[in-house]
Write an enzyme that holds these catalytic residues in place. Sequence first.
Site, PDB file in Angstrom:
ATOM      1  N   TRP A   1       0.827  -1.225   0.000  1.00 28.24           N
ATOM      2  CA  TRP A   1       0.000   0.000   0.000  1.00 28.24           C
ATOM      3  C   TRP A   1       0.851   1.261   0.000  1.00 28.24           C
ATOM      4  O   TRP A   1       1.866   1.331   0.702  1.00 28.24           O
ATOM      5  CB  TRP A   1      -0.860  -0.005   1.259  1.00 28.24           C
TER       6      TRP A   1
ATOM      7  N   GLU B   1      -4.433  19.086   6.741  1.00 20.93           N
ATOM      8  CA  GLU B   1      -3.196  18.308   6.838  1.00 20.93           C
ATOM      9  C   GLU B   1      -2.343  18.487   5.583  1.00 20.93           C
ATOM     10  O   GLU B   1      -2.754  19.133   4.625  1.00 20.93           O
ATOM     11  CB  GLU B   1      -3.495  16.828   7.120  1.00 20.93           C
TER      12      GLU B   1
ATOM     13  N   PHE C   1       4.605   8.973   9.945  1.00 18.14           N
ATOM     14  CA  PHE C   1       3.659   9.642   9.063  1.00 18.14           C
ATOM     15  C   PHE C   1       4.386  10.626   8.147  1.00 18.14           C
ATOM     16  O   PHE C   1       5.601  10.736   8.161  1.00 18.14           O
ATOM     17  CB  PHE C   1       2.574  10.345   9.899  1.00 18.14           C
ATOM     18  N   SER C   2       3.602  11.395   7.402  1.00 21.27           N
ATOM     19  CA  SER C   2       4.158  12.187   6.300  1.00 21.27           C
ATOM     20  C   SER C   2       5.144  13.255   6.733  1.00 21.27           C
ATOM     21  O   SER C   2       5.107  13.743   7.868  1.00 21.27           O
ATOM     22  CB  SER C   2       3.018  12.840   5.522  1.00 21.27           C
TER      23      SER C   2
ATOM     24  N   ARG D   1       0.713  17.287  12.477  1.00 18.88           N
ATOM     25  CA  ARG D   1       1.445  16.398  11.546  1.00 18.88           C
ATOM     26  C   ARG D   1       1.797  17.042  10.213  1.00 18.88           C
ATOM     27  O   ARG D   1       1.299  18.070   9.844  1.00 18.88           O
ATOM     28  CB  ARG D   1       0.639  15.118  11.299  1.00 18.88           C
ATOM     29  N   ASP D   2       2.683  16.300   9.526  1.00 16.24           N
ATOM     30  CA  ASP D   2       3.047  16.517   8.119  1.00 16.24           C
ATOM     31  C   ASP D   2       3.921  17.759   7.909  1.00 16.24           C
ATOM     32  O   ASP D   2       3.560  18.665   7.147  1.00 16.24           O
ATOM     33  CB  ASP D   2       1.781  16.582   7.232  1.00 16.24           C
TER      34      ASP D   2
ATOM     35  N   TRP E   1      -9.205   8.762   0.275  1.00 21.49           N
ATOM     36  CA  TRP E   1      -9.350   8.195   1.619  1.00 21.49           C
ATOM     37  C   TRP E   1     -10.715   7.566   1.833  1.00 21.49           C
ATOM     38  O   TRP E   1     -10.918   6.798   2.760  1.00 21.49           O
ATOM     39  CB  TRP E   1      -9.160   9.271   2.684  1.00 21.49           C
TER      40      TRP E   1
ATOM     41  N   ASP F   1       0.429   9.158   0.829  1.00 19.29           N
ATOM     42  CA  ASP F   1       1.040  10.446   0.481  1.00 19.29           C
ATOM     43  C   ASP F   1       2.471  10.374  -0.063  1.00 19.29           C
ATOM     44  O   ASP F   1       3.300   9.630   0.473  1.00 19.29           O
ATOM     45  CB  ASP F   1       1.161  11.335   1.725  1.00 19.29           C
TER      46      ASP F   1
HETATM   47  C1  FRU Z   1      -2.876  12.241   4.685  1.00 20.28           C
HETATM   48  C2  FRU Z   1      -2.437  11.580   5.971  1.00 20.28           C
HETATM   49  C3  FRU Z   1      -1.425  12.435   6.669  1.00 20.28           C
HETATM   50  C4  FRU Z   1      -0.692  11.443   7.519  1.00 20.28           C
HETATM   51  C5  FRU Z   1      -0.679  10.223   6.632  1.00 20.28           C
HETATM   52  C6  FRU Z   1      -0.762   8.916   7.365  1.00 20.28           C
HETATM   53  O1  FRU Z   1      -3.263  11.365   3.676  1.00 20.28           O
HETATM   54  O2  FRU Z   1      -3.559  11.337   6.791  1.00 20.28           O
HETATM   55  O3  FRU Z   1      -1.997  13.493   7.401  1.00 20.28           O
HETATM   56  O4  FRU Z   1       0.590  11.893   7.812  1.00 20.28           O
HETATM   57  O5  FRU Z   1      -1.775  10.346   5.763  1.00 20.28           O
HETATM   58  O6  FRU Z   1      -0.505   7.843   6.526  1.00 20.28           O
END
Ligand code: FRU
Length: 493
Positions: free
Chosen positions: A35, A218, A97-98, A162-163, A303, A38
């Site tokens: 899978w 995000e 995560f991202s 995040r991110d 999503w 991002d």
């Molecule tokens: C966006 C997200 C980010 C997060 C990541 C987790 O698609 O939800 O905010 O870092 O995917 O996989």
Amino acid sequence: MSDTLAKARAYEAVHGPQIPGDQRPGFHLSPYVGWMNDPNGFSFYGGMYHLFYQYNPYDTVWGPMHWGHAVSRDLLHWEYRPAALAPDAWYDHAGCFSGSAQELPDGRHLLMYTGVRRREDGACLQTQCLAVGDGNTYEKYAGNPVLDESALPPGANPCDFRDPKLWREADGSFRCVVGTCLADGSGCILRFRSPDGFCWKEDGVLEPNVHRYGKMWECPDYFPLGDKQVLLVSVVGAQDIPAEEGALPPGNHVLCLTGHQAPDGSLCVQSMHPMDCGLDFYAPQTLLAPDGRRILVAWMHSWHFLEERSEQPLPWMGQHTVPRELSLRDGRVIQAPIRELESLRGPVQFRGRLTIRGEQVLEQVRGRMLDLTVDLVPLEGAPQYEAVFLDLALDGEYRTTVSYHPASSLLRLDRSRSGAAPDQVLERSCTIPRRSGAVKLRAILDRFSLELFVNDGEQVLSCVLYTPAAADGVGIRVQGALTARIESYPLLP
Ligand code: FRU
């Protein structure tokens, strides 16, 4: 190297090469195995483009988040490198995560990402972390996390932090923007600064959502383009806003806010438009190429449908868009497929002008890896046509249709007959500027996707297609009559 990372690398080294090339997209990046979501760490480093991605090697659904890794010299032919990050530390055991990447002054490659963990009481915490490497192997920074909940405004949710998107200023110092959710439940993009990339401090608010578009924001990206500053945000919870307060239609939403930077560092927003009006576009990330181009890739997936099903299940899930060059026209961000794509063109299939009345299958134009431009103009002396339908990935059973109605200036993408599961979002539309019935469409088709660039990239509509490969025809149907100038090339990666 941790056991968790070694296990992921061993797994992908066995299972990745087993996926036959013709069962993957031809020129869009897909996960080595399993899978992908991002794009992460999109950067030019060591003479190559690096593109990392949210990655669960073990299954074709979202799971323990690693960072997958691929490199390319032309942004179209990708070579897989071993997984770069695994959820193996106390501060990221629930996922890496991202995040993003920059080169350090000493030549090392710096990754900044969100570490997710669960506290003993079950509460979730997201913090910003670093890893440093050479383009192949990365080591997590001993001082992680470098930004935690103490860097958040009072009341902000530490599970929604995040991110980070990193960049370097002209003076060599580092900046990043990070998404969060404030005490009032509305998203906000925060700024942070660092002299060296390691020691970080708050730098105020870049832009608060204040309940305008969805809830949490995000995957921010923030960069100069022409004489503007551009902020891209991916919207969580768009559908949760009541219709009377401006609910966005079902599916993903990425917003593009343009403006200029105020003296306090915040963004003075002058305009906002959706970045892509299609069905599958999320979490875009840009880089500045050595030749000065601002190039974007996004996750071409949604999503809302995590178990997208094709008729034959695939051994991979998720792909990125074709890289796109960004420019500014009349204050709006314009997207064009990177010019390198032209190097994949085979001999022209058809170039010419046709008068179309009723229905016409374009005999010479066919393929599922195709670069097709259709410039539609009203027929001189004839009444305005009522509607035009461009059918792609077409056969007796399947079609994906782009339609345009000059009276309403509504452009619609419909994949209800594309082989998509019926519970997917099947259509989206947008209004385009009226040009007396003229509209120019450039369709980039790959085995599992369509990206439609409208009027030289003023609007783009992207979607995943699970149509069997044999459906490779192209047709035009017109209510009325029009002239179509057509130019079509097979793409031969
Ligand atoms: C966006 C997200 C980010 C997060 C990541 C987790 O698609 O939800 O905010 O870092 O995917 O996989």
